[in-house]
Design a protein around this motif. Structure first.
Motif, PDB file in Angstrom:
ATOM      1  N   GLY A  52      -3.102   2.546   4.496  1.00  0.00           N
ATOM      2  CA  GLY A  52      -3.088   1.082   4.573  1.00  0.00           C
ATOM      3  C   GLY A  52      -2.401   0.459   3.367  1.00  0.00           C
ATOM      4  N   LEU A  53      -2.652   0.995   2.187  1.00  0.00           N
ATOM      5  CA  LEU A  53      -1.998   0.474   0.979  1.00  0.00           C
ATOM      6  C   LEU A  53      -0.491   0.734   1.005  1.00  0.00           C
ATOM      7  CD1 LEU A  53      -4.623   1.426  -1.758  1.00  0.00           C
ATOM      8  CD2 LEU A  53      -4.182  -0.839  -0.764  1.00  0.00           C
ATOM      9  N   GLY A  54      -0.086   1.865   1.560  1.00  0.00           N
ATOM     10  CA  GLY A  54       1.340   2.135   1.706  1.00  0.00           C
ATOM     11  C   GLY A  54       1.998   1.131   2.640  1.00  0.00           C
ATOM     12  N   SER A  55       1.294   0.757   3.699  1.00  0.00           N
ATOM     13  CA  SER A  55       1.826  -0.270   4.601  1.00  0.00           C
ATOM     14  C   SER A  55       1.921  -1.620   3.903  1.00  0.00           C
ATOM     15  CB  SER A  55       0.953  -0.388   5.844  1.00  0.00           C
ATOM     16  OG  SER A  55       1.144   0.709   6.697  1.00  0.00           O
ATOM     17  N   MET A  56       1.008  -1.879   2.983  1.00  0.00           N
ATOM     18  CA  MET A  56       1.086  -3.141   2.240  1.00  0.00           C
ATOM     19  C   MET A  56       2.293  -3.165   1.303  1.00  0.00           C
ATOM     20  SD  MET A  56      -0.994  -5.318   3.363  1.00  0.00           S
ATOM     21  CE  MET A  56      -0.857  -6.596   2.113  1.00  0.00           C
ATOM     22  N   LEU A  79       5.668  -9.532  16.843  1.00  0.00           N
ATOM     23  CA  LEU A  79       4.824 -10.111  15.793  1.00  0.00           C
ATOM     24  C   LEU A  79       4.578 -11.596  16.018  1.00  0.00           C
ATOM     25  CD1 LEU A  79       5.817  -8.438  12.457  1.00  0.00           C
ATOM     26  CD2 LEU A  79       3.526  -8.769  13.314  1.00  0.00           C
ATOM     27  N   GLU A  80       5.592 -12.309  16.463  1.00  0.00           N
ATOM     28  CA  GLU A  80       5.401 -13.738  16.718  1.00  0.00           C
ATOM     29  C   GLU A  80       4.437 -13.973  17.868  1.00  0.00           C
ATOM     30  OE1 GLU A  80       9.467 -14.941  17.122  1.00  0.00           O
ATOM     31  OE2 GLU A  80       9.676 -15.323  14.971  1.00  0.00           O
ATOM     32  N   ARG A  81       4.433 -13.059  18.829  1.00  0.00           N
ATOM     33  CA  ARG A  81       3.522 -13.211  19.975  1.00  0.00           C
ATOM     34  C   ARG A  81       2.090 -12.835  19.607  1.00  0.00           C
ATOM     35  NH1 ARG A  81       3.595 -10.193  25.813  1.00  0.00           N
ATOM     36  NH2 ARG A  81       1.843 -11.364  26.643  1.00  0.00           N
ATOM     37  N   TRP A  82       1.910 -11.700  18.955  1.00  0.00           N
ATOM     38  CA  TRP A  82       0.573 -11.170  18.690  1.00  0.00           C
ATOM     39  C   TRP A  82       0.075 -11.410  17.270  1.00  0.00           C
ATOM     40  CZ3 TRP A  82      -1.931 -10.015  22.930  1.00  0.00           C
ATOM     41  CH2 TRP A  82      -1.206  -9.658  24.059  1.00  0.00           C
ATOM     42  N   GLY A  83       0.917 -11.852  16.380  1.00  0.00           N
ATOM     43  CA  GLY A  83       0.494 -12.132  15.008  1.00  0.00           C
ATOM     44  C   GLY A  83       0.011 -10.891  14.280  1.00  0.00           C
ATOM     45  N   VAL A  84      -0.970 -11.073  13.418  1.00  0.00           N
ATOM     46  CA  VAL A  84      -1.460  -9.959  12.594  1.00  0.00           C
ATOM     47  C   VAL A  84      -2.050  -8.837  13.436  1.00  0.00           C
ATOM     48  CG1 VAL A  84      -1.852 -11.330  10.522  1.00  0.00           C
ATOM     49  CG2 VAL A  84      -3.704 -11.035  12.156  1.00  0.00           C
ATOM     50  N   ALA A 103       6.041  -8.411   9.123  1.00  0.00           N
ATOM     51  CA  ALA A 103       4.904  -9.296   8.807  1.00  0.00           C
ATOM     52  C   ALA A 103       5.098  -9.943   7.439  1.00  0.00           C
ATOM     53  CB  ALA A 103       3.593  -8.514   8.844  1.00  0.00           C
ATOM     54  N   GLY A 104       5.589  -9.182   6.482  1.00  0.00           N
ATOM     55  CA  GLY A 104       5.882  -9.752   5.167  1.00  0.00           C
ATOM     56  C   GLY A 104       7.006 -10.748   5.230  1.00  0.00           C
ATOM     57  N   TRP A 105       8.048 -10.402   5.981  1.00  0.00           N
ATOM     58  CA  TRP A 105       9.194 -11.305   6.113  1.00  0.00           C
ATOM     59  C   TRP A 105       8.784 -12.623   6.758  1.00  0.00           C
ATOM     60  CZ3 TRP A 105      12.208 -13.530   9.989  1.00  0.00           C
ATOM     61  CH2 TRP A 105      13.437 -14.018   9.558  1.00  0.00           C
ATOM     62  N   LEU A 106       7.859 -12.547   7.734  1.00  0.00           N
ATOM     63  CA  LEU A 106       7.371 -13.755   8.407  1.00  0.00           C
ATOM     64  C   LEU A 106       6.315 -14.499   7.572  1.00  0.00           C
ATOM     65  CD1 LEU A 106       7.046 -12.440  12.057  1.00  0.00           C
ATOM     66  CD2 LEU A 106       8.647 -14.173  11.221  1.00  0.00           C
ATOM     67  N   LYS A 112      -5.255 -11.030   5.696  1.00  0.00           N
ATOM     68  CA  LYS A 112      -5.499 -10.680   7.102  1.00  0.00           C
ATOM     69  C   LYS A 112      -4.704  -9.436   7.480  1.00  0.00           C
ATOM     70  CE  LYS A 112      -6.508 -15.316   8.795  1.00  0.00           C
ATOM     71  NZ  LYS A 112      -6.019 -16.423   9.652  1.00  0.00           N
ATOM     72  N   CYS A 113      -3.475  -9.364   7.008  1.00  0.00           N
ATOM     73  CA  CYS A 113      -2.651  -8.184   7.279  1.00  0.00           C
ATOM     74  C   CYS A 113      -3.298  -6.931   6.697  1.00  0.00           C
ATOM     75  CB  CYS A 113      -1.247  -8.362   6.713  1.00  0.00           C
ATOM     76  SG  CYS A 113      -0.255  -9.579   7.586  1.00  0.00           S
ATOM     77  N   LEU A 114      -3.792  -7.014   5.479  1.00  0.00           N
ATOM     78  CA  LEU A 114      -4.446  -5.873   4.841  1.00  0.00           C
ATOM     79  C   LEU A 114      -5.643  -5.401   5.654  1.00  0.00           C
ATOM     80  CD1 LEU A 114      -4.930  -3.907   2.475  1.00  0.00           C
ATOM     81  CD2 LEU A 114      -6.230  -5.742   1.368  1.00  0.00           C
ATOM     82  N   ILE A 115      -6.492  -6.329   6.067  1.00  0.00           N
ATOM     83  CA  ILE A 115      -7.693  -5.965   6.826  1.00  0.00           C
ATOM     84  C   ILE A 115      -7.320  -5.309   8.151  1.00  0.00           C
ATOM     85  CG2 ILE A 115      -9.748  -6.875   7.979  1.00  0.00           C
ATOM     86  CD1 ILE A 115      -9.862  -6.813   4.868  1.00  0.00           C
TER      87      ILE A 115
END
Length: 136
Positions: A52-56, A79-84, A103-106, A112-115
């Protein structure tokens, strides 16, 4: 002492596998559990946390992308349709690395992304662990 090194190797593999670097965290996780079967929950926590931290890291790299360097249209639409909630699929091959970057670019909410990333990663390694314990 060897178990400490094994945890460090698992954490490193899980972390790098979630970035754009190649990795084999599933194999490292399986090998760890084969070597230390009584450490199932510790290995599960370690792999999920560091993946998860690597994805962050990918998420924060996405925040650094200039506007003209957009992620693929397919990933952006998703991502725009389903969000986080899309980030539950960040473990999927090919698109999984692109989801946190997009997600970062948006500029989706980082907490919320981390969780959501941690939940998705924990589910993934949980399924792998369950498969190793009950199917192998």
């Amino acid at each position: 002492m060897m178990q400490t090194y094994a945890y460090a190797a698992l954490a490193f593999s899980a972390f790098t596998s979630a970035t754009i670097l190649p990795g084999t965290s599933e194999a490292a996780f399986a090998a760890f559990l084969y070597q230390y079967p009584k450490q199932l929950y510790g290995a599960w926590f370690c792999a999920a946390l560091f993946n998860g931290l690597g994805s962050m890291v990918s998420y924060w790299l996405g925040r650094l992308l200039p506007d003209k360097k957009r992620p693929s249209e397919k990933v952006l639409r998703h991502l725009e349709r389903w969000g986080v909630w899309s980030l539950l699929l960040a473990w999927v091959p090919i698109i999984g690395d692109a989801l946190p970057i997009a997600a970062g670019w948006l500029r989706l909410n980082w907490f919320k992304c981390l969780i959501i990333l941690l939940i998705g990663k924990a589910l993934r390694y949980g399924v792998i662990a369950w498969s190793l314990v009950y199917l192998v």
